[in-house]
Write an enzyme that holds these catalytic residues in place. Sequence first.
Site, PDB file in Angstrom:
ATOM      1  N   HIS A 198       0.850  -1.472  -0.018  1.00  0.00           N
ATOM      2  CA  HIS A 198      -0.020   0.270   0.090  1.00  0.00           C
ATOM      3  C   HIS A 198       1.021   1.307   0.178  1.00  0.00           C
ATOM      4  CE1 HIS A 198       0.652  -1.114   4.261  1.00  0.00           C
ATOM      5  NE2 HIS A 198       0.597   0.048   4.542  1.00  0.00           N
ATOM      6  N   ARG A 213      -3.973  15.949   4.833  1.00  0.00           N
ATOM      7  CA  ARG A 213      -4.710  14.355   5.445  1.00  0.00           C
ATOM      8  C   ARG A 213      -3.870  14.212   6.658  1.00  0.00           C
ATOM      9  NH1 ARG A 213      -3.356   9.171   3.643  1.00  0.00           N
ATOM     10  NH2 ARG A 213      -5.149   7.587   4.197  1.00  0.00           N
TER      11      ARG A 213
HETATM   12  O1  LIG Z   1      -1.516   6.996   5.512  1.00  0.00           O
HETATM   13  C1  LIG Z   1      -1.881   6.028   5.015  1.00  0.00           C
HETATM   14  O2  LIG Z   1      -2.904   5.909   4.714  1.00  0.00           O
HETATM   15  C2  LIG Z   1      -0.996   5.033   5.072  1.00  0.00           C
HETATM   16  C3  LIG Z   1      -0.080   4.968   6.323  1.00  0.00           C
HETATM   17  C4  LIG Z   1       0.819   3.576   6.319  1.00  0.00           C
HETATM   18  O3  LIG Z   1       0.898   2.872   5.451  1.00  0.00           O
HETATM   19  C5  LIG Z   1       1.700   3.516   7.618  1.00  0.00           C
HETATM   20  O4  LIG Z   1       1.832   4.430   8.561  1.00  0.00           O
HETATM   21  O5  LIG Z   1       2.315   2.342   7.707  1.00  0.00           O
HETATM   22 FE   LIG Z   2       1.530   1.061   6.045  1.00  0.00          FE
END
Ligand SMILES: O=C(O)CCC(=O)C(=O)O
Ligand SMILES: [Fe+2]
Length: 351
Positions: free
Chosen positions: A280, A290
């Site tokens: 992701h 955000r």
């Molecule tokens: O900010 C997001 O949506 C993802 C955050 C993320 O993947 C993380 O902190 O490992």
């Molecule tokens: Fe993450």
Amino acid sequence: MPSITEDVSIGNLGSLQTLPDSFTWNFTAADSLLPPSSATVKESIPVINLSDPDVTTLLGNACKTWGAFQIANHGISQSLLDDVESLSKTFFDMPSERKLEAASSHKGVSGYGEPRISPFFEKKMWSEGLTIADGSYRNQFLTIWPRDYTKYCGIIEEYKGEMENLASRLLSCILGSLGVTVDDIEWAQKTEKSGSKMSRGVIRLNHYPVCPEPERAMGLAAHTDSCLLTILHQSNMGGLQVFKEESGWVTVEPIPGVLVVNIGDLFHILSNGKFPSVVHRARVNQTKSRISIAYLWGGPAGDVKISPISKIVGPVGPYLYRPVTWSEYLRIKFEVFDKALDAIRVVNPTN
Ligand SMILES: O=C(O)CCC(=O)C(=O)O
Ligand SMILES: [Fe+2]
């Protein structure tokens, strides 16, 4: 126009009018925001109601197909989610110098700074974060918020407690979908006997400021979480994307009060590869900043070895991963990053 030099403080990104070179990514078509044109249906990870009578099956299917899902009816109050989001906003709204008072030390995980995965990428990411991994955050809160210290520490402690309970509940349900229980995790029994906690959680507050050229910037580059599972609260602004082989990058639109759950590398190992740890990333936006709050539920402390659950593997095997301690796995991850699972994979698994 003078080019903006590399001397950019991550604490001030939101005030920049131009994207500095060091933050400009060269995306290929496959990296783009849109899924490949072959994908005609706009799909996303499932939203699962934790009160659904079929919750175990639904969670199991989501873990196998996506390695991620969203949860409703999870029992975390909206006011606690609002409190931790507003604590994050208060922190990130502070001037850069104040935020740097909470800077993470060279070795430590806790504290303020750029994403931990930054060293693996040539270009910089359009985000800043505060990691709360141990009790040292209290001293940092005392320095930056002498008046509101007790209130803010209380919010963090409550959030940690609630997230830990929710994470254990999810773990039990998801393991149920594989026909096993927490008692079948060999190291969970050991750590219980030795009296220490089964796994420890880290809270990561992420901030993605407004960005002058979002299509050429990256908030948080593609990665998998190393931990068992991650529970993520995202503010009312999209940005999170998960990768699925057939579909490309799929956006996870925020739904108020609904939390995102990612399967991490550790769960992938426990499941002997049945559940993918989801790749992701986070994109950024031109008009709205955000916030996301990740609770990363980690592995066991000390010399406890993690390996695929024997009951899942079955008597004839094969075990796809060799046993590793949590700290060894993290060390490997911070050496070879996205090749960490390959590095512990058994080459010619027999049993
Ligand atoms: O900010 C997001 O949506 C993802 C955050 C993320 O993947 C993380 O902190 O490992
Ligand atoms: Fe993450």
